[in-house]
Design an enzyme around this catalytic site. Structure first.
Site, short mmCIF file in Angstrom:
data_model
loop_
_atom_site.label_atom_id
_atom_site.label_comp_id
_atom_site.label_asym_id
_atom_site.label_seq_id
_atom_site.Cartn_x
_atom_site.Cartn_y
_atom_site.Cartn_z
N ASN A 227 0.80 -1.23 0.00
CA ASN A 227 0.00 0.00 0.00
C ASN A 227 0.83 1.28 0.00
O ASN A 227 0.32 2.37 0.26
CB ASN A 227 -0.96 0.01 1.21
N PHE A 229 2.86 4.42 -1.63
CA PHE A 229 2.57 5.18 -2.85
C PHE A 229 3.28 6.52 -2.85
O PHE A 229 3.74 7.02 -1.82
CB PHE A 229 1.06 5.41 -3.00
N HIS A 339 3.79 6.33 11.61
CA HIS A 339 3.02 5.31 12.31
C HIS A 339 3.95 4.09 12.34
O HIS A 339 5.06 4.15 11.85
CB HIS A 339 1.66 5.02 11.67
N GLY A 372 -6.91 8.02 2.30
CA GLY A 372 -8.00 7.11 2.00
C GLY A 372 -7.47 5.95 1.16
O GLY A 372 -6.84 5.04 1.66
N HIS A 395 -4.67 5.54 10.87
CA HIS A 395 -3.59 5.88 9.92
C HIS A 395 -4.07 5.77 8.49
O HIS A 395 -3.30 5.93 7.55
CB HIS A 395 -2.36 5.01 10.16
#
Length: 473
Positions: A227, A229, A339, A372, A395
């Site tokens: 995930n 990016f 995080h 998102g 997060h």
């Protein structure tokens, strides 16, 4: 049948208990030995019934030995509290039971002081992703996570949002030319950049950390898989923000998500194994093995974790500097937050170690970014300092389905339509990162309105992610 995985429930049905014998059995099952699922289950049944018969079996001897000594092994384990401490769950109706079960176990640790579960929470290893845990002088490597110091970084430029349409091809090329993605990917020697983080004295902590320096250099300024990016988008401020000194309006912005790459993953693996050797917890809690911060191992991990966090920040800095230079724009504001990290903080008048595994720091007036998905909004937020959340927020949106389920069940045509409807250009990524695989970000934000104020909204428009099958997150 032969390709189906044996899980804990299968072993329980045979009579196994949720203890270290189950863990050894599941580890043996990974080898499978060319046997079908039914044949492996019969083997496990035979070992359970007559373990002494397998003491000379090279494959099943470890399991037989544990079964014969299980009472002694259990007596030497650290005792958990009978009941979990109470903790607050935000958006409980949209959080899977597996994540809640993991949090319940974490709240029984003898070192636990407080906890909270964020609305994007889902099941992970040890502490659930979206879990926040405060402990007394103890650090949990799997409470931090594998990708230590994974973080968000946002740059807002002095260019209007219309620049995205006017210079779409240029912006797409800038992303392609200045980013590199995927687990294990690195720069060739002539491509590498220098950064002050490589001179950090913490690289001299011990021989193990020292040997990671070259890997850190080769991957400096790269992004992970999964995930992670790098994306251009529209940053919308509905009113002037006095702290950032940005006027109401829509701006071109750059948003990045990545962590400490191979260096962080290697640190996490090393110290998790060490913690499990030193901290003998019951089977259900073994991934929450902790290190006393006053111990040599605990001190080493703390230093290594902070080095990995600094390195993750440096990786983002390199990306943002390169892209800003290629863009030729001025920077209006820069915001970033970790995080997958642990901090020394004050809670109820005492110092605690706050683990935020997939959770954003949200102390009073602290700024953070909550993304998102590739086709849904992200948010620049300001923390409210809510103590029941241990000064934390989500997060991201959080996964709605596993990567495997997403790949098997989601439609590429549906993804293409969704991207087109939202004016998003996608470079790379797989179906496991489709927006439909994530929770609704607006529902998640509504569940934490007491934790953060929304300062501005980010709308992704040109998104680059790994396209090589990497799953490093």
């Amino acid at each position: 049948m032969k390709n189906k995985r044996i899980n804990g429930n299968d072993l329980i049905a045979l009579g196994y208990k949720e203890n270290h014998a189950m863990g050894v059995a599941l580890k043996i099952n990974k080898k499978r030995l060319g046997l079908t699922k039914e044949e492996m289950l019969q083997k496990f049944k035979d070992v359970l019934e007559t373990p002494e018969s397998f003491l000379v079996d090279s494959t099943f001897e470890p399991l037989a030995n544990v079964l014969l000594n299980i009472e002694k092994i259990d007596d030497e384990l650290i005792t958990l509290n009978d009941k979990p401490n109470e903790y607050t769950v935000y958006g409980a109706e949209n959080i899977e039971e597996g994540a809640k079960d993991q949090m319940n176990v974490a709240m029984t640790l003898p070192v636990t002081v407080a906890g909270a579960l964020m609305p994007d929470a889902h099941q992970g290893y040890g502490l659930p992703i979206g879990g926040v845990l405060a402990t007394k002088n103890a650090i949990i490597p799997y409470g931090v996570g594998v990708d230590i110091g994974c973080r968000m970084a946002l740059s807002v430029f002095d260019l209007p949002a219309t620049y995205l349409d006017l210079e779409h091809h240029k912006l797409k090329k800038i992303l392609i030319d200045n980013t590199k993605f995927g687990a294990g990917h690195s720069f060739l020697k002539h491509e590498r950049s220098d950064h002050a983080v490589l001179d950090n004295s913490l690289f001299e902590t011990n021989a193990f950390i020292r040997e990671l320096k070259d890997k850190a250099w080769t991957q400096l300024g790269t992004s992970g898989g999964g995930n992670h990016f790098v994306e251009f988008g529209v940053m919308e401020f509905k009113e002037k923000d006095e702290v950032l000194n940005i006027e109401k309006g829509s701006y071109l912005a750059l948003l990045t998500h990545s962590g400490s790459r191979g260096m962080g993953a290697t640190i996490a693996d090393h110290y998790t194994k060490l913690a499990k050797e030193l901290c003998k917890l019951p089977f259900k809690a073994q991934n929450l093995a902790y290190l006393d911060l006053d111990s040599e191992a605990g001190h080493e991990y703390w230093l290594a974790m902070n080095l990995a966090g600094d390195y993750a920040s440096a990786c983002h800095e390199m990306i943002h500097v390169k892209i800003k230079s290629a863009l030729g724009a001025e920077l209006l504001a820069k915001v970033e937050n970790h995080h997958n990290f642990a901090w020394k903080e004050q809670f109820n008048g005492e110092e605690v170690i706050v683990h935020r595994k997939g959770a954003t720091p949200a102390s009073k007036d602290v700024m953070g970014i909550i993304p998102g998905s590739m086709a849904t909004p992200g948010f620049l937020v300001r923390g409210k300092g809510e103590e029941t959340s241990i000064n934390s927020a989500s997060h991201g949106a959080g996964r709605l389905m596993s990567r495997t389920k997403a790949i098997k069940s989601l439609s590429k045509s549906d993804l293409s339509s969704l991207l087109a409807d939202n004016g998003v250009t996608l470079i790379g990524a797989g179906m496991d990162e489709a927006p439909m695989a994530y929770k609704d970000i607006h529902t998640v934000m509504a569940a934490q309105k007491d934790l953060v104020d929304i300062v501005a909204t980010f709308l992704p428009k040109i998104v680059r992610m790994a396209d090589d099958g990497s799953r490093e997150d």
